[in-house]
Design an enzyme around this catalytic site. Structure first.
Site, mmCIF file in Angstrom:
data_model
loop_
_atom_site.group_PDB
_atom_site.id
_atom_site.type_symbol
_atom_site.label_atom_id
_atom_site.label_comp_id
_atom_site.label_asym_id
_atom_site.label_seq_id
_atom_site.Cartn_x
_atom_site.Cartn_y
_atom_site.Cartn_z
ATOM 1 N N HIS A 36 10.474 -6.677 -3.520
ATOM 2 C CA HIS A 36 11.030 -7.754 -2.694
ATOM 3 C C HIS A 36 11.164 -8.967 -3.595
ATOM 4 C CE1 HIS A 36 10.252 -5.388 0.949
ATOM 5 N NE2 HIS A 36 9.198 -4.978 0.283
ATOM 6 N N GLY A 175 9.871 -5.416 6.902
ATOM 7 C CA GLY A 175 9.234 -6.258 7.914
ATOM 8 C C GLY A 175 8.357 -5.435 8.837
ATOM 9 N N HIS A 202 11.522 0.698 5.389
ATOM 10 C CA HIS A 202 10.065 0.676 5.286
ATOM 11 C C HIS A 202 9.486 1.402 6.494
ATOM 12 C CE1 HIS A 202 10.558 -2.287 2.178
ATOM 13 N NE2 HIS A 202 9.258 -2.512 2.080
ATOM 14 N N GLU A 205 4.057 3.047 6.325
ATOM 15 C CA GLU A 205 3.053 2.209 5.657
ATOM 16 C C GLU A 205 1.979 1.878 6.694
ATOM 17 O OE1 GLU A 205 4.356 -1.720 4.678
ATOM 18 O OE2 GLU A 205 2.691 -2.115 3.295
ATOM 19 N N ASP A 283 6.419 -3.619 -5.147
ATOM 20 C CA ASP A 283 6.409 -4.300 -3.839
ATOM 21 C C ASP A 283 6.514 -5.814 -4.036
ATOM 22 O OD1 ASP A 283 6.599 -4.086 -1.151
ATOM 23 O OD2 ASP A 283 4.517 -3.577 -0.755
ATOM 24 N N ASP A 284 5.391 -6.496 -4.310
ATOM 25 C CA ASP A 284 5.378 -7.961 -4.476
ATOM 26 C C ASP A 284 4.470 -8.317 -5.655
ATOM 27 O OD1 ASP A 284 6.822 -8.660 -1.902
ATOM 28 O OD2 ASP A 284 5.087 -7.608 -1.069
HETATM 29 ZN ZN LIG Z 1 7.913 -3.370 0.643
#
Ligand SMILES: [Zn+2]
Length: 325
Positions: A36, A175, A202, A205, A283-284
């Site tokens: 992201h 989200g 997504h 998860e 991911d981040d």
């Molecule tokens: Zn993600």
């Protein structure tokens, strides 16, 4: 000193893992297909540009609400306007370059068109300029993002001008997994597929294995972001393997958000053994503090995979079916 040039020197990647040489791992070609860009930036670059040191997570979290609170505290309003989002995008390109990523799938949320008075072309031009400036050697797979909590009518309105450009190659829904039923996005995903995009979402998860199966069927997904809950069901894993649905997995993110106890028991192992195509991603980076190189090395150090298996996974990420920009 180990050197890797693309796919031809793959054994060096394995040697770099075995010797624990993170710099050598960084020099090996690799992909990041679940990133992201808003939180994917290089910490040192952002500190230099903003005077602000954004420290990564130092503890495990238990929910997306805790994650949002952490991000709000660490980043605040920094990326909440047009300039801030462009800075985040540029920082992500810088981070990927430092990490030795050669294939990067990132983009913007279609919602960001509201910062451009409805001009998808202008927004896209800005991203293209930053790619040319910060990381022209990285094969960029331009991605459109959808946020699951946004009203569907607005998503359709924002998405249309982006699809008309014919530039973007993938679509990702992210989200809160529980915000709206996955079926609601069926018309949007059909339009994106008709426009030639590969589509991802997504799922799996926070949700379960059945959610992964349903999302793939309902939205005709080509890939799944995370999808790790599929490991709970041999039937779902067989379905994913038979249909060549790739899971773009972010191991450290899963551990830090409490989805998995630790790397040594990460379900990416079962998924790989079941023949499901998997890739390793970040991911981040700003939040989780690990580039793709660190992710690979951590998985090796945790004893989850051999160096040859991780090399196989690396290749999976480098052999996408669409040509990069
Ligand atoms: Zn993600």
């Amino acid at each position: 000193m180990w050197r890797c040039y693309g796919l031809t020197m793959a054994p060096d990647f394995q040697a770099a893992l075995i010797t624990g040489d993170i710099d050598a791992v960084r020099r090996c070609a690799k992909s990041d297909l679940h990133n992201h860009a808003m939180l994917g930036g290089a910490r040192d670059f952002l500190a230099q540009r903003t005077g602000r040191n954004i420290a990564p997570l130092d503890r495990k979290l238990g929910s997306m609400a805790e994650m949002h609170a952490f991000v709000q505290g660490a980043v605040g309003e920094l990326f909440q306007n047009r300039e801030g989002r462009l800075l985040a995008f540029e920082a992500t390109l810088v981070q990927a370059r430092q990490d030795g990523v050669t294939r990067l799938e990132i983009g913007e949320d279609v919602w960001a068109i509201t910062f451009y008075e409805g001009s998808a072309a202008e927004l896209t031009r800005n991203l293209q300029q930053l790619h040319a400036l910060a990381a022209p050697d990285i094969a960029w797979v331009p991605q459109l993002g959808l946020s699951r909590h946004c009203p569907l009518a607005a998503i359709e309105r924002w998405l249309r001008p982006f699809l008309e450009l014919g530039f973007y190659q993938t679509l990702d829904l992210s989200g809160d997994e529980l915000a709206q039923p996955i079926e609601a996005f069926k018309p949007v995903f059909r339009r994106a597929k008709d426009a030639g995009l590969r589509v991802k979402a997504h799922v799996g998860e926070w949700g379960g294995a059945e959610d992964v199966w349903r999302a793939v069927e309902e939205l005709a997904l080509d890939e799944v972001q995370h999808g790790i809950a599929a490991a709970h069901s041999p039937a779902v894993m067989r379905f994913l393997a038979d249909n060549h649905i790739r899971l773009n997995i972010c191991p450290t993110s899963n551990v830090m958000l409490g989805r998995v106890a630790n790397l040594a028991t990460h379900p990416i192992r079962q998924l790989y053994d079941a023949g499901v195509p998997v890739t390793v991603n970040t991911d981040d980076v700003l939040v989780f503090g690990q580039g793709v190189s660190e992710e690979f090395l951590s998985l090796y150090d945790a004893g989850l995979f051999s160096a040859a298996e991780l090399d196989d996974i690396r290749h999976t990420g480098l052999t996408d079916p669409y040509p990069p920009r």
